[in-house]
Design an enzyme around this catalytic site. Structure first.
Site, PDB file in Angstrom:
ATOM      1  N   GLU A  55       5.572  -0.751   4.607  1.00 21.90           N
ATOM      2  CA  GLU A  55       4.146  -0.961   4.814  1.00 21.90           C
ATOM      3  C   GLU A  55       3.838  -2.440   5.055  1.00 21.90           C
ATOM      4  O   GLU A  55       3.034  -2.781   5.925  1.00 21.90           O
ATOM      5  CB  GLU A  55       3.352  -0.476   3.599  1.00 21.90           C
ATOM      6  CG  GLU A  55       3.559   0.991   3.279  1.00 21.90           C
ATOM      7  CD  GLU A  55       4.711   1.258   2.308  1.00 21.90           C
ATOM      8  OE1 GLU A  55       4.644   2.276   1.610  1.00 21.90           O
ATOM      9  OE2 GLU A  55       5.677   0.467   2.259  1.00 21.90           O
ATOM     10  N   CYS A  86       3.732   1.518  -2.784  1.00 20.50           N
ATOM     11  CA  CYS A  86       3.805   0.995  -4.149  1.00 20.50           C
ATOM     12  C   CYS A  86       2.587   0.110  -4.420  1.00 20.50           C
ATOM     13  O   CYS A  86       1.797  -0.185  -3.523  1.00 20.50           O
ATOM     14  CB  CYS A  86       5.104   0.201  -4.349  1.00 20.50           C
ATOM     15  SG  CYS A  86       5.115  -1.403  -3.512  1.00 20.50           S
TER      16      CYS A  86
END
Length: 132
Positions: A55, A86
């Protein structure tokens, strides 16, 4: 772009992941508000704290190319286990995205991905206003 197209883009980039330690490839595909898609994959390092998450790589690529407004993100692991970003990646996304960013998590070919908003995944986000 449809959710399935974005998931496919996240799956496609997994093959470029560098994961010699975890053997857990992750791909991410981030769509800008104007429809452009930037992808990223995880890049592990023997010192795990220096590893880059998929990401983060996608966000960095998009920002590097002048984009700062995003509509949706797809995340896919090799296990198709509906992995979510996360906490560190959620905070990075919050720097550039509103709470309503759609986050699509790949659960495999049997159905639609699990869908969240960034606000659901990261309530009470640390923002510039929080720091003032």
């Amino acid at each position: 772009m449809t959710a399935h197209d974005l998931i496919d883009a996240a799956r496609d980039v997994q093959g470029r992941a560098h994961v010699p330690y975890s053997e857990y490839p992750v791909g991410a595909a981030l769509e800008t508000d104007d429809g452009e898609v930037f992808v990223g994959c995880n890049l592990e390092n023997a010192n795990f704290s220096n590893s880059l998450h998929a990401e983060e790589v996608a966000v960095a690529e998009a920002v590097k190319n002048g984009h700062r407004e995003f509509s949706q993100l797809a995340v896919s692991s090799g296990r198709r286990d509906a992995v979510t970003p996360c906490g560190m990646c959620r905070q990075t996304l919050a720097e550039f995205c509103d709470d309503d960013l759609v986050v699509l998590c790949d659960e495999g070919d049997d159905g639609a991905p699990t869908e969240y908003t960034l606000g659901e995944l990261l309530p009470n986000t640390i923002t510039q206003e929080t720091l003032e």
